[in-house]
Design a protein around this motif. Sequence first.
Motif, mmCIF file in Angstrom:
data_model
loop_
_atom_site.group_PDB
_atom_site.id
_atom_site.type_symbol
_atom_site.label_atom_id
_atom_site.label_comp_id
_atom_site.label_asym_id
_atom_site.label_seq_id
_atom_site.Cartn_x
_atom_site.Cartn_y
_atom_site.Cartn_z
ATOM 1 N N GLY A 1 21.943 36.628 4.969
ATOM 2 C CA GLY A 1 23.089 37.511 4.938
ATOM 3 C C GLY A 1 24.377 36.888 4.459
ATOM 4 O O GLY A 1 25.401 37.582 4.360
ATOM 5 N N THR A 2 24.357 35.576 4.134
ATOM 6 C CA THR A 2 25.593 34.913 3.705
ATOM 7 C C THR A 2 25.713 34.790 2.191
ATOM 8 O O THR A 2 26.770 34.387 1.698
ATOM 9 C CB THR A 2 25.704 33.507 4.322
ATOM 10 N N LEU A 3 24.659 35.127 1.448
ATOM 11 C CA LEU A 3 24.659 34.956 -0.005
ATOM 12 C C LEU A 3 24.598 36.315 -0.697
ATOM 13 O O LEU A 3 23.750 37.141 -0.369
ATOM 14 C CB LEU A 3 23.467 34.106 -0.456
ATOM 15 N N SER A 4 25.503 36.537 -1.640
ATOM 16 C CA SER A 4 25.434 37.721 -2.497
ATOM 17 C C SER A 4 25.271 37.271 -3.943
ATOM 18 O O SER A 4 25.588 36.129 -4.291
ATOM 19 C CB SER A 4 26.700 38.567 -2.359
ATOM 20 N N TYR A 5 24.760 38.168 -4.802
ATOM 21 C CA TYR A 5 24.553 37.798 -6.201
ATOM 22 C C TYR A 5 24.992 38.933 -7.119
ATOM 23 O O TYR A 5 24.701 40.105 -6.879
ATOM 24 C CB TYR A 5 23.084 37.474 -6.475
ATOM 25 N N ARG A 6 25.694 38.550 -8.193
ATOM 26 C CA ARG A 6 26.048 39.454 -9.280
ATOM 27 C C ARG A 6 25.754 38.743 -10.600
ATOM 28 O O ARG A 6 25.953 37.532 -10.726
ATOM 29 C CB ARG A 6 27.533 39.828 -9.243
ATOM 30 N N VAL A 7 25.332 39.509 -11.605
ATOM 31 C CA VAL A 7 25.043 38.906 -12.913
ATOM 32 C C VAL A 7 26.313 38.324 -13.521
ATOM 33 O O VAL A 7 26.329 37.197 -14.014
ATOM 34 C CB VAL A 7 24.410 39.947 -13.865
ATOM 35 N N GLY A 8 27.375 39.081 -13.533
ATOM 36 C CA GLY A 8 28.644 38.582 -14.054
ATOM 37 C C GLY A 8 28.708 38.529 -15.561
ATOM 38 O O GLY A 8 29.445 39.272 -16.194
ATOM 39 N N ALA A 9 27.926 37.655 -16.174
ATOM 40 C CA ALA A 9 27.878 37.542 -17.638
ATOM 41 C C ALA A 9 26.533 36.968 -18.031
ATOM 42 O O ALA A 9 26.024 36.057 -17.372
ATOM 43 C CB ALA A 9 29.010 36.654 -18.162
ATOM 44 N N ASP A 10 25.983 37.501 -19.105
ATOM 45 C CA ASP A 10 24.685 37.051 -19.596
ATOM 46 C C ASP A 10 24.896 36.323 -20.918
ATOM 47 O O ASP A 10 25.410 36.909 -21.875
ATOM 48 C CB ASP A 10 23.757 38.245 -19.792
ATOM 49 N N PRO A 11 24.526 35.038 -20.988
ATOM 50 C CA PRO A 11 24.751 34.304 -22.238
ATOM 51 C C PRO A 11 23.787 34.677 -23.350
ATOM 52 O O PRO A 11 24.001 34.321 -24.505
ATOM 53 C CB PRO A 11 24.537 32.846 -21.823
ATOM 54 N N ASN A 12 22.699 35.374 -23.027
ATOM 55 C CA ASN A 12 21.681 35.669 -24.028
ATOM 56 C C ASN A 12 22.147 36.786 -24.946
ATOM 57 O O ASN A 12 22.458 37.895 -24.496
ATOM 58 C CB ASN A 12 20.370 36.069 -23.361
ATOM 59 N N THR A 13 22.188 36.507 -26.216
ATOM 60 C CA THR A 13 22.552 37.505 -27.212
ATOM 61 C C THR A 13 21.325 38.012 -27.954
ATOM 62 O O THR A 13 21.447 38.795 -28.893
ATOM 63 C CB THR A 13 23.534 36.909 -28.226
ATOM 64 N N GLU A 14 20.146 37.561 -27.546
ATOM 65 C CA GLU A 14 18.905 37.991 -28.180
ATOM 66 C C GLU A 14 17.890 38.359 -27.113
ATOM 67 O O GLU A 14 18.098 38.131 -25.928
ATOM 68 C CB GLU A 14 18.345 36.893 -29.075
ATOM 69 N N LEU A 15 16.805 38.941 -27.536
ATOM 70 C CA LEU A 15 15.753 39.319 -26.607
ATOM 71 C C LEU A 15 15.088 38.075 -26.033
ATOM 72 O O LEU A 15 15.021 37.030 -26.676
ATOM 73 C CB LEU A 15 14.699 40.168 -27.322
ATOM 74 N N ALA A 16 14.577 38.232 -24.816
ATOM 75 C CA ALA A 16 13.831 37.144 -24.162
ATOM 76 C C ALA A 16 12.341 37.457 -24.220
ATOM 77 O O ALA A 16 11.934 38.624 -24.264
ATOM 78 C CB ALA A 16 14.286 37.001 -22.717
ATOM 79 N N VAL A 17 11.530 36.403 -24.207
ATOM 80 C CA VAL A 17 10.079 36.601 -24.174
ATOM 81 C C VAL A 17 9.712 37.370 -22.913
ATOM 82 O O VAL A 17 10.286 37.150 -21.842
ATOM 83 C CB VAL A 17 9.357 35.247 -24.231
ATOM 84 N N ALA A 18 8.774 38.306 -23.037
ATOM 85 C CA ALA A 18 8.385 39.184 -21.933
ATOM 86 C C ALA A 18 8.108 38.381 -20.667
ATOM 87 O O ALA A 18 7.381 37.396 -20.701
ATOM 88 C CB ALA A 18 7.151 39.988 -22.324
ATOM 89 N N GLY A 19 8.705 38.821 -19.578
ATOM 90 C CA GLY A 19 8.558 38.096 -18.311
ATOM 91 C C GLY A 19 8.324 39.024 -17.155
ATOM 92 O O GLY A 19 7.264 39.653 -17.045
#
Length: 816
Positions: free
Chosen positions: A385-403
């Motif tokens: 309960g002490t950790l939250s997460y937000r993407v904020g900014a994504d450095p990827n400007t291209e598609l990623a291999v399917a995951g």
Amino acid sequence: MADVRDDRDAAREAVVGAALAALDLDAKTRLLSGQDMWSLPALPEIGLRSLVMSDGPVGVRGVRWTADDPSVALPSPTALAASWDPGLAHRAGVLLAQEARRKGVHVLLAPTVNLHRSPLGGRHFEAYSEDPFLTGRIGTGYVSGVQSGGVGTTVKHFVANDAETDRFTVNNLVSARALHELYLAPFEAIVADARPWGVMTAYNSVNGPTMTEHRHLVQEVLRGAWGFDGFNVSDWQAARSTAGALRGGLDVAMPGPRTVYGRALAEAVRAGEVTEAEVDAAVRNVLRLAARVGVLGGAPPAVTAPPADVDGPALAREIARRSFVLVRNEPVGGEGPALPLRPGTVALSGAAARDARVLGGGSATVFPARVVSPLDGLTAALPEGTLSYRVGADPNTELAVAGRGFVLRAVCRDADGAITGTGSAPRGHIQWMGSDLPDGVTHDRLHTVELTGTFTPEESGPHTFGIKGLGAFTLTVDGTTYYDGVQRPAKDDPFLSFFGAPEPRAEVRLTAGTPVDVSLTHVVDLPDGDRMKVVTFALAHAGPRHDPDELIAEAARAAAAAETAVVVVATTERVESEGFDRTDLRLPGRQDDLVRAVAAANPRTVVVVNSGSPVELPWREEVAAVLLGWFPGQEGGAALADVLTGAHEPGGRLPTTWGDLADAPVTRVAPAGGELPYEEDLFIGYRAWDRAGRTPSYAFGHGLGYTDWTYESARVDGTAVTVRLRNTGDRPGREVVQVYLAPAEPDPGRPARALAGFAGAEAGPGEYVEVTVELPRRAFEVWDESTGSWAFVKGSYELGIGRSIADRRITAAITV
């Protein structure tokens, strides 16, 4: 012990000589040419089994470059060098030998000991340092560790392969002095101190000849002056000439089966272009290697009892936390430094915190069985309960291999459409080299490969699908064919299919939680003359795109509500990879904006930098702490939690200077007219920053821990320096004592100072410790171009001793 080794060496040489005498010309020349992508042929008539090679350096891929055969993934070489601990490098090597033996590999194609000549080098994550002495020490530890497990190494890329631009054709113009004092120096040290069983020669040319034909550097320097007795293998597809390569000292041309050796070499002997005695010299080197690794019958292997097994994930985690470099850690609000984390809530942001980049792109890639992201590591370590997460900014400007969300398999068919074999493809990436095909599948019958299965989206909205690879493809999503065509290369690069960006080919609106069928079919077209026999392509994907300003604002709001904010920023495969150099040092995407927004919202902001080599940090004075995490390997997130929470202190020191590109003294990596002059000569890295009088962001050798140290004294006895220091903090710690040598009388032809030695020191709170650093003779020598030899420079020198090139705490004098 030496006598035992000498006896075994003599016994091996006797077997090697007898085996060589039993071979005819055709068998000899066949042995010098790869039989496929990764191996040399067996010769049963002399009891020789096939010898298998595999890429490294952070793991052992084996002959199957696929996620079906996972490998332990250690932190990047820059991370290993940041430990400043040859003993840790040795332990890494032992683990890799263990992995190699598990996968049936006899020779690891590593380590890379080229230098960080310019920060723009795209492959610097795979090399250790800008300093030849540190590189040689870490490389020696690595090589000795691997070979203690009975597995060979190939120290690479010999030599001056310090950038990627036009690497197949560039002619690097380097002075003899710079060659010997900088670029050859790590190779020479490793040959002297670790006796490597192999060296790999590079694609590039040096002062004219290509390295696979460089008789002076290979035959006269490497084998002659240094006494190297291992085998010399070409980088893949680097060998260009049959007679030129053999006379230049190249033993093995890879990959097979079509190379400049084999049948072509036998014909060259019969035509009188080269002699059979020259062939015999190369064959002897290969047979010696085979004997050392235990694949030549009757020859005692170099290692009969491998070291005890190593816990791979545990060692990967230890190396990562000992490599993290804390470059900034300021007090906040009168409550002490930002790290370790204080109790309370933590707001984590950054796409790389969720989708960690744990290793570099290109031939260094392996597939670990698991990856611990920063989000995973902190979730496990912090109270619920002490950790939250937000993407904020994504450095990827291209598609990623399917995951995530994809369940895929590969189906192989012949020209009639009949299925000839199947294989799993858990990450949507097919990469089959040589004979690395699913059971029952052969190259002569393989016509198409289909990646087929389902995708279950996590989020509703428009999803983009794409294709990475060259050739004919058909892409179908949810029953609709979106692409049926041919992707062609933008330039003539044989490795473009490995390193090129995915092409977006479909946008489909999907509903979260509702699976859809996906299929990507590739028509395999391997020309008869194709030497590498590679089938490689991937299905790529990106989820719905969001307003970048809103993503940053969400992260800032979360940061404002938390005790501490942690932002993870990163490079991508478009920034750092084999195959190309960098054009700038900026973080991709909106990551700088994210850091500034979070820092404005929370003064206790910690930034973790996930890159293999330097990036610009324009906000570094605006945040409380900056931790450089490199490419931290599969356990990177767990190691990060160890360090952020204070369970362990960050142990790293910078192995290369970090600064802004505008201030960097050496930036040219692109040749003109096929040539790249090393105009800076001896002045690269900190030597160049020193000479230019410029202050980098963070100096070579810099790194903070969670305790403080006082340097008390230094005494000199001959060429040994004993340093006394005290831990003045309130917790145990490790310090790296660095010794820099400077001529008492400045010489404009020499660097102002250079690293001459270092040692690790550990002590508890309030404890004193002494470490002794032995300065090597080479520290007092320069290469004399007039005589072509080393010259010992007598006189007085100043020893600057401390925590970095810029933080020398005490001085001492030495006269030699």
